[in-house]
Scaffold this active site. Structure first.
Site, PDB file in Angstrom:
ATOM      1  N   HIS A 198     -12.587  22.029  14.822  1.00  0.00           N
ATOM      2  CA  HIS A 198     -11.548  23.046  14.615  1.00  0.00           C
ATOM      3  C   HIS A 198     -10.636  22.807  13.421  1.00  0.00           C
ATOM      4  O   HIS A 198     -10.162  23.750  12.797  1.00  0.00           O
ATOM      5  CB  HIS A 198     -10.633  23.134  15.847  1.00  0.00           C
ATOM      6  CG  HIS A 198     -11.235  23.872  16.997  1.00  0.00           C
ATOM      7  ND1 HIS A 198     -11.310  25.243  17.048  1.00  0.00           N
ATOM      8  CD2 HIS A 198     -11.795  23.434  18.151  1.00  0.00           C
ATOM      9  CE1 HIS A 198     -11.873  25.623  18.187  1.00  0.00           C
ATOM     10  NE2 HIS A 198     -12.182  24.535  18.879  1.00  0.00           N
TER      11      HIS A 198
ATOM     12  N   GLU B 239     -15.016  29.959  18.230  1.00  0.00           N
ATOM     13  CA  GLU B 239     -15.962  28.971  18.757  1.00  0.00           C
ATOM     14  C   GLU B 239     -17.409  29.163  18.297  1.00  0.00           C
ATOM     15  O   GLU B 239     -18.099  28.193  18.010  1.00  0.00           O
ATOM     16  CB  GLU B 239     -15.916  28.936  20.293  1.00  0.00           C
ATOM     17  CG  GLU B 239     -14.584  28.462  20.878  1.00  0.00           C
ATOM     18  CD  GLU B 239     -14.286  26.973  20.664  1.00  0.00           C
ATOM     19  OE1 GLU B 239     -15.147  26.240  20.132  1.00  0.00           O
ATOM     20  OE2 GLU B 239     -13.171  26.551  21.014  1.00  0.00           O
TER      21      GLU B 239
HETATM   22 CO    CO Z   1     -12.889  24.603  20.838  1.00  0.00          CO
END
Ligand code: CO
Ligand code: PHE
Length: 296
Positions: free
Chosen positions: A140, A183
């Site tokens: 991320h 995601e």
């Molecule tokens: Co995640």
């Protein structure tokens, strides 16, 4: 003195994995990482860097390098924050595991990104059902250096706080958007598909599958369509949605979602693998190997 942080993981029961939530914010206990922890980071880091060559989007690779992340040692959140803060105003905070939805949204809205302090065990190298430090940091954090994506994440957090006050269904709609973009999103760059989704970049198997397998559908980004679409949490995705730019994502999600939630409330959810006549099909999946049990 505060006590050592806990490692909060989901419980394995006869009904499957049950997530456990925690709101505690912790200092990264960097000195407590074992040589095994550093070795796990090193192994996964090297393996993913190689797999992601020519597969991850340009911004992911470039920004990860800007952070100076390397396989030698688990990064210190403090060092990453020294790069991140001045660039986009985001700050990494240590957490023990999954946060309750509203807490998560409030952190994002305030440009705080929760990072799990612990890393997976050796027996979880290829698959772990919940986020660990490798997923959060490697997956991320790089895109938080991109100004447009950084704004998208904060806007998402504000939208989450708002949706929380609307209805449980609104939260389901918004969560699907996170799932299929943050995601598991794909982006088209120079006419080729590339990965930007964190759930993909932190998985060797899915990094290859999402681009090279004939099984999944690859469909042009369509916000409302995504908000109606179920997903898989325990298998590779049956469908990936493709954006043309992060600006497209930002622009599409700018409108007030409250009337959109109301509009979507009257419609049936779309199964994860379904293709609709209105879809912009980049590639129709063969569906080979798809699980037949219910999607989330
Ligand atoms: Co995640
Ligand atoms: N515009 C959305 C709303 O009004 C918030 C949002 C922004 C959601 C960005 C997702 C991504 O709720």
């Amino acid at each position: 003195m505060s006590s050592a942080p806990r490692r909060v993981e989901s419980l394995v029961t006869d009904k499957g994995n049950v997530p456990v939530y925690t709101t505690t914010i912790v200092e990264q206990p960097w000195d407590s990482y074992s040589e095994q922890d550093h070795a796990t980071w090193a192994f996964l880091f090297r393996r993913q860097r190689e797999v992601l060559q020519g597969r991850a989007c340009r911004e992911f690779i470039e920004n990860q390098q800007r952070f100076g992340m390397n396989p030698e040692r688990i990064p210190k959140f403090e060092d990453l924050n020294a790069v991140l803060g001045p660039a986009t105003g985001w700050k990494l905070i240590g957490v023990e595991g999954l946060l309750p939805e509203l807490d998560f949204f409030e952190h994002l809205a305030n440009r705080r990104f929760p990072v799990t302090w612990w890393i997976r065990r050796p027996d979880q190298i290829d698959y772990i059902s919940e986020p660990d430090m490798f997923h959060d940091l490697f997956g991320h954090v790089p895109l938080l250096l991109n100004p447009v994506f950084a704004d998208y994440m904060a806007a998402y957090g504000r939208g989450g706080v708002k949706a929380h006050g609307v209805s449980a269904q609104a939260l389901v709609n918004l969560t699907r958007l996170y799932w299929y973009t943050v995601e598991f999103g794909l982006i088209r760059q120079h006419g080729e598909l590339r990965i930007y989704g964190s759930g993909i970049v932190s998985s060797k198997g899915e990094s290859i599958h999402c681009l090279e397998s004939a099984a999944p559908n690859r469909i042009g980004f369509d916000m409302k369509r995504i908000m109606q679409t179920r997903y898989r949490i325990d298998t590779y995705q049956k469908t990936y949605f493709v954006i043309d730019s992060f600006e497209q994502l930002m622009e599409a999600t700018r409108p007030d979602f409250v009337p959109i939630y109301a509009e979507l409330a009257t419609r049936e959810a779309i199964p994860a693998g379904e293709v609709r006549s209105t879809d912009v099909i980049i590639q129709r999946g063969t569906g080979e190997g798809w699980a037949t049990d219910a999607d989330t």
